[in-house]
Design a protein around this motif. Structure first.
Motif, PDB file in Angstrom:
ATOM      1  N   THR A  99       0.805  -1.227   0.000  1.00 46.50           N
ATOM      2  CA  THR A  99       0.000   0.000   0.000  1.00 46.50           C
ATOM      3  C   THR A  99       0.834   1.271   0.000  1.00 46.50           C
ATOM      4  O   THR A  99       0.290   2.357  -0.143  1.00 46.50           O
ATOM      5  CB  THR A  99      -0.932   0.018   1.226  1.00 46.50           C
ATOM      6  N   THR A 100       2.147   1.135   0.181  1.00 41.24           N
ATOM      7  CA  THR A 100       2.971   2.344   0.306  1.00 41.24           C
ATOM      8  C   THR A 100       3.506   2.849  -1.030  1.00 41.24           C
ATOM      9  O   THR A 100       4.082   3.934  -1.081  1.00 41.24           O
ATOM     10  CB  THR A 100       4.169   2.069   1.228  1.00 41.24           C
ATOM     11  N   LEU A 101       3.344   2.085  -2.097  1.00 42.65           N
ATOM     12  CA  LEU A 101       3.895   2.490  -3.385  1.00 42.65           C
ATOM     13  C   LEU A 101       3.055   3.610  -4.003  1.00 42.65           C
ATOM     14  O   LEU A 101       1.818   3.559  -3.975  1.00 42.65           O
ATOM     15  CB  LEU A 101       3.932   1.300  -4.354  1.00 42.65           C
ATOM     16  N   TYR A 102       3.751   4.575  -4.590  1.00 44.02           N
ATOM     17  CA  TYR A 102       3.010   5.625  -5.287  1.00 44.02           C
ATOM     18  C   TYR A 102       2.568   5.088  -6.649  1.00 44.02           C
ATOM     19  O   TYR A 102       3.347   4.429  -7.343  1.00 44.02           O
ATOM     20  CB  TYR A 102       3.869   6.881  -5.471  1.00 44.02           C
ATOM     21  N   PRO A 103       1.319   5.322  -7.049  1.00 46.23           N
ATOM     22  CA  PRO A 103       0.845   4.796  -8.338  1.00 46.23           C
ATOM     23  C   PRO A 103       1.628   5.366  -9.506  1.00 46.23           C
ATOM     24  O   PRO A 103       2.007   6.535  -9.509  1.00 46.23           O
ATOM     25  CB  PRO A 103      -0.629   5.231  -8.384  1.00 46.23           C
ATOM     26  N   LEU A 104       1.867   4.534 -10.502  1.00 46.83           N
ATOM     27  CA  LEU A 104       2.667   4.951 -11.652  1.00 46.83           C
ATOM     28  C   LEU A 104       1.891   5.939 -12.519  1.00 46.83           C
ATOM     29  O   LEU A 104       0.695   5.757 -12.758  1.00 46.83           O
ATOM     30  CB  LEU A 104       3.049   3.735 -12.500  1.00 46.83           C
ATOM     31  N   PRO A 105       2.561   6.991 -13.001  1.00 43.36           N
ATOM     32  CA  PRO A 105       1.905   7.912 -13.927  1.00 43.36           C
ATOM     33  C   PRO A 105       1.526   7.204 -15.226  1.00 43.36           C
ATOM     34  O   PRO A 105       2.157   6.216 -15.622  1.00 43.36           O
ATOM     35  CB  PRO A 105       2.973   8.988 -14.188  1.00 43.36           C
ATOM     36  N   GLU A 106       0.482   7.723 -15.883  1.00 44.62           N
ATOM     37  CA  GLU A 106       0.134   7.202 -17.194  1.00 44.62           C
ATOM     38  C   GLU A 106       1.298   7.490 -18.143  1.00 44.62           C
ATOM     39  O   GLU A 106       1.778   8.618 -18.218  1.00 44.62           O
ATOM     40  CB  GLU A 106      -1.148   7.872 -17.697  1.00 44.62           C
TER      41      GLU A 106
ATOM     42  N   SER B 104      -1.104  10.938 -12.064  1.00 49.41           N
ATOM     43  CA  SER B 104      -1.295   9.741 -11.244  1.00 49.41           C
ATOM     44  C   SER B 104      -1.532  10.193  -9.818  1.00 49.41           C
ATOM     45  O   SER B 104      -1.018  11.220  -9.388  1.00 49.41           O
ATOM     46  CB  SER B 104      -0.073   8.810 -11.320  1.00 49.41           C
ATOM     47  N   GLY B 105      -2.332   9.410  -9.109  1.00 51.35           N
ATOM     48  CA  GLY B 105      -2.625   9.747  -7.725  1.00 51.35           C
ATOM     49  C   GLY B 105      -3.286  11.103  -7.581  1.00 51.35           C
ATOM     50  O   GLY B 105      -3.154  11.746  -6.542  1.00 51.35           O
TER      51      GLY B 105
END
Length: 891
Positions: free
Chosen positions: A326-333, A391-392
């Motif tokens: 849960t700690t990973l930042y979501p990858l940008p498109e 992202s995010g």
């Protein structure tokens, strides 16, 4: 309702019945992955036992204690008791099992709840299982679990607990595996921790395990642990903790890989491998096998996983748990194929939280206008420039071309030094990455873009005007604002569709108009640098010249707010709460002078607010709580005449004059003509430096006006039965709003989903400055540790010792005079706090970032770009900041 389910009967869509942990184990089992057999006692059993427990009636420190007592003392219904005994017997005669809690709020994409509820290992016997189940139920109400739910905004009454009962693996080696590197964020780079005995030793942190890092089948790192603690099952039930002999000094291996002869194939299709004796507890064959299995699990769930595993005495590999990381930042498109480098525009703007969907579209429209000035406009303006992505709920700019360009490697670090200094070291490291070689060697594309920009904003004529006609330059800056006000006025009979068209058109065209002021500002700073060169005084020793500069709308706003506090009636500000003050203001029941003066202030500055670049965020004029709270704080202060911000500002003017005279004296020693040029240059510098804040002031005014217009559109959609609230419009895009105006009535669910996603992202505490498309956060690879002090970027000279006040949100924050403000970042919505601060420490920013500039103008020492300052400093600590050296010392 069924109270027990076998793993084979469970899938990922059943967390309400079986909790997150059991749902994942069911998915793994149904996918044919090696999971020890087991079953789950469903949340229905917990519901029956928990009858009479009303979390909503409990509060404060008694909440957890009363709930635990109830669950430990309430009788277990006979049917539930029989289900536990029968289901346990089906696993075998007195088979050792692990009894694990599986809460409905657990192993979620945004919160793992790892370790918040209890697990009991090597439980033997039916009645012991019943007792362990009861203790699992009670663990839903441990103090840590209650605090964790509250921190994540999860309602206690909505949470239930299932209990997993799973055959114990007699583990010879066990541990955890992350299918993405949890430190660097790099996807598909597996990190494996392993130690002899049960995995509890690794999970609990009781042992220093062996660590392996694997990427695409290649073992990149091997780090031996001391493995001094061994946790193993005891005969008859329970576990024991043993200290193992000291294996001697451990040395990380960079040697040819270790191999072992495979044993006969195991029943689950995996090759049993003998556990090596001495050295590492896994050989390379098993490490690769584990990593490959982890990738299979990740591919099944569609996201990186945190996995617990064990190898039994026969060398069989088992999966005992899997949850999302849960700690990973979501990858940008992705913007283009290959490894890309993304820089956070949110960080650059001092806004750590996400933007609303309409705020993201606003960013795309405005930045698209900026890109067109350089010749990089997109075909469809709502798409924004091609080098931007999201992202995010945050905007990112693709800097790959700059990283791989000779011009970019020269220019970008200098630009970042001014605005986001911590990123310079990251950028320089990326320039050395062999995966990002230099490919763009010609300066012509950059020069063409710069020429187009200069021509688009009429830079030559603006510079000439700034040099020769300062009054005309100031008048031009004011005229830009007047023209913007004219464009923002709309006729009363305009239709909702026309409002939408006006908003899109205005936002796309705002940037070119307001940025035309910047050549004037740049002229001022250019003359500042020239004065340094001619006088021989370094720029960092001339900062007092920039104290208390005129024509800065943010400074003028802050000082006017302070003066307002000196004019209005103290009552009721000294006795009422902020919500009550808001109620009195909205009902026009404040004392007459306060009511009138606050209304005038908000008419001038009410378009501002915290995170004001987001069109979806309310302005001070809509929600005046922040401003009324600041006024109440000012009125409660005993600052004294000399400490009043107006007096401090006036003192800053005198310091600037003295600093200017000092620089001129140095120049005069090198020649009279130099002194004349320096005097001319520094006068222009002070005249124009404050205008730096004006383009954003105008941009935010435009955003606020368009927000009000689109809220009218939202109200129209409420009347049409499409939305529940006018403010719901900010969770739609321009195209979706247009579709709604054309009759699409199916948007309520979409608004609800986006609101939940926005609120979840708002709780994210860490946002990378730079992110690679493979998930790596390059800053984690750059050393930032310094013994004895926190190191940042010098921002405003001076040394001050005071009490730290850590503030994550300025709304409702109170700063005593002289306290040192410690915060993640700032935008103009924060600056009323600067008036009483004795110093400033920020996690983000550089010497020319907003907080640094305002701190210098106010004459308070400041250090910016301090890694994790809000975590490493706590409110109440005495700290010393040296704004010239860029250090923060904790007493």
């Amino acid at each position: 309702m069924t109270t027990a389910l076998d793993f084979s009967e469970i899938d990922a869509g059943m967390p309400a019945e079986v909790g997150g942990k059991a749902a994942n184990l069911g998915e793994l089992t149904r996918a044919g992955l090696p999971v020890p057999p087991g079953w789950v006692l469903t949340t229905e059993a917990y519901r029956q036992v928990a009858q009479g427990l009303q979390p909503g009636d409990l509060a404060g420190p008694t909440l957890a204690e009363q709930a635990r007592r109830h669950l430990l003392e309430a009788p277990v219904p006979a049917e539930v008791h029989e289900t536990i005994v029968t289901s346990y017997a089906a696993l075998g005669d007195d088979v050792p099992v692990a009894v694990r809690s599986s809460a409905t709020a657990e192993d979620l994409p945004f919160a793992s709840f790892a370790g918040q509820q209890d697990t009991f290992l090597n439980v033997v016997g039916a009645q012991e299982v019943v007792a362990a189940v009861r203790r699992c139920w009670a663990s839903l109400w441990t103090d840590r679990a209650v605090a964790y739910r509250e921190a994540n905004g999860i309602d206690h009454a909505s949470v239930r607990l299932a209990v997993v009962v799973q055959v114990m693996v007699d583990a010879q080696v066990a541990g955890v595996m992350f299918t993405a590197n949890p430190v660097t964020g790099r996807r598909r780079e597996s990190v494996i921790d392993a130690s002899p005995g049960l995995g509890e030793a690794v999970v609990s942190g009781a042992v220093n395990p062996d660590r392996f890092v694997v990427y695409e089948g290649e073992i990149l790192e091997r780090h031996p642990g001391d493995k001094r603690i061994l946790i193993r099952p005891r005969p008859g039930g329970g576990t024991e903790r043993l200290e193992t002999p000291d294996p001697g000094p451990a040395v990380a291996l960079d040697v040819p890989e270790v191999t072992a002869e495979p044993a006969p194939a195991s029943p689950n299709g995996l090759d049993p491998v003998a556990v090596p004796s001495g050295g590492f507890c896994l050989d390379d064959v098993r490490v690769r096998e584990l990593a490959a299995l982890g990738i299979r699990v990740e591919e099944h769930f569609g996201a990186p996983q945190d996995i617990e595993w064990a190898i039994d005495a026969d060398g069989v590999l088992w999966l005992t748990q899997a949850r999302p990381i849960t700690t990973l930042y979501p990858l940008p498109e992705p913007t283009r194929p290959g490894l890309r480098v993304y820089f956070s525009l949110n960080v650059a703007q001092g806004v750590m939280g996400p933007l609303t969907p309409l705020g993201l579209e606003t960013f795309k429209l405005v930045s698209g206008g900026a890109a067109r000035l350089f010749g990089y406009g997109s075909k469809r303006r709502l798409d924004g420039p091609a080098f931007m992505t999201e992202s995010g709920g945050r905007m990112w700019i693709d800097l790959t071309t700059a990283v791989r360009s000779r011009v970019g490697r020269t220019v970008l670090p200098r630009m970042l030094t001014l605005g986001e200094a911590r990123t310079v070291a990251v950028f320089n490291r990326l320039a050395e990455d062999p995966r990002l070689p230099l490919t763009h060697t010609s300066p012509l594309p950059a020069l063409r873009g710069a020429f187009r920009f200069a021509r688009g904003v009429h830079a030559p004529s603006r510079v000439l005007m700034a040099l020769t006609r300062p009054n005309r330059a100031l008048a031009y800056a004011a005229r830009v604002g007047e023209e913007l006000d004219r464009k923002l006025k709309l006729p009363a009979d305009i239709t909702p569709a026309q409002r939408l068209d006006h908003a899109e058109r205005t936002l796309a065209g705002t940037f070119p108009a307001i940025v035309s002021i910047m050549p004037i500002v740049i002229t001022g700073y250019g003359l500042f640098a020239l004065a340094s060169k001619l006088s021989g005084v370094p720029v960092d020793q001339m900062q007092d010249v920039l104290r208390s500069v005129p024509h800065n709308p943010t400074t003028e706003m802050d000082l006017e707010l302070w003066r307002l506090a000196t004019r209005i009636e103290p009552e009721p500000f000294l006795r009422e709460s902020v919500p009550e003050l808001v109620r009195l203001y909205r009902s026009e029941r404040l004392p007459p002078k306060a009511q009138a003066e606050i209304t005038v202030f908000l008419a001038e500055y009410g378009h501002r607010g915290v995170a004001e670049i987001d069109l979806g965020v309310p302005r001070w004029s809509e929600e005046p709580a922040h401003i009324l709270g600041v006024l109440a704080n000012y009125l409660r202060m005993d600052a004294g005449v000399d400490l009043a911000p107006t007096a401090v500002f006036a003192k800053g003017v005198e310091q600037a004059r003295a600093a200017t005279a000092n620089v001129m004296a140095h120049a005069r020693g090198k020649g009279r003509w130099r002194a004349a040029v320096v005097r001319f240059g520094l006068r222009r510098t002070r005249t124009y430096a404050g205008l730096r804040e004006l383009p954003k002031f105008y941009a935010v005014k435009a955003i606020a006006a368009i927000r009000q217009s689109l809220l009218v559109v939202g109200a129209h959609l409420v009347e049409a039965g499409v939305l529940d609230s006018a403010r719901d419009v900010v969770f739609l895009t321009f195209d979706e709003i247009r579709s709604a105006l054309n009759g699409d009535s199916g948007l309520r669910a979409l608004v609800g989903e986006r609101r939940v996603a926005y609120e979840l992202e708002s709780r994210r505490r860490h946002v990378p400055r730079v992110l690679l498309s493979d998930g790596t956060e390059p800053e984690t690879l750059v050393a930032t540790a310094h013994e004895g002090a926190l190191i940042g970027t010098p921002a405003s000279a001076g040394t001050v010792t005071g009490v730290a006040r850590v503030v994550l949100d300025p709304i409702g924050a109170h700063l005593e005079p002289g306290e040192i403000l410690v915060c993640p970042s700032t935008d103009p919505g924060w600056t009323p706090l600067f008036l009483t601060a004795g110093g400033l420490v920020m996690e983000m920013g550089g010497a020319m970032s907003h907080g640094a500039v305002v701190a210098r103008e106010y004459g308070i020492p400041a250090v910016v770009g301090v890694p994790d300052a809000t975590h490493r400093i706590t409110t109440g600590q005495e700290i010393t900041i040296d704004g010239a050296a860029g250090t923060v010392s904790i007493s």
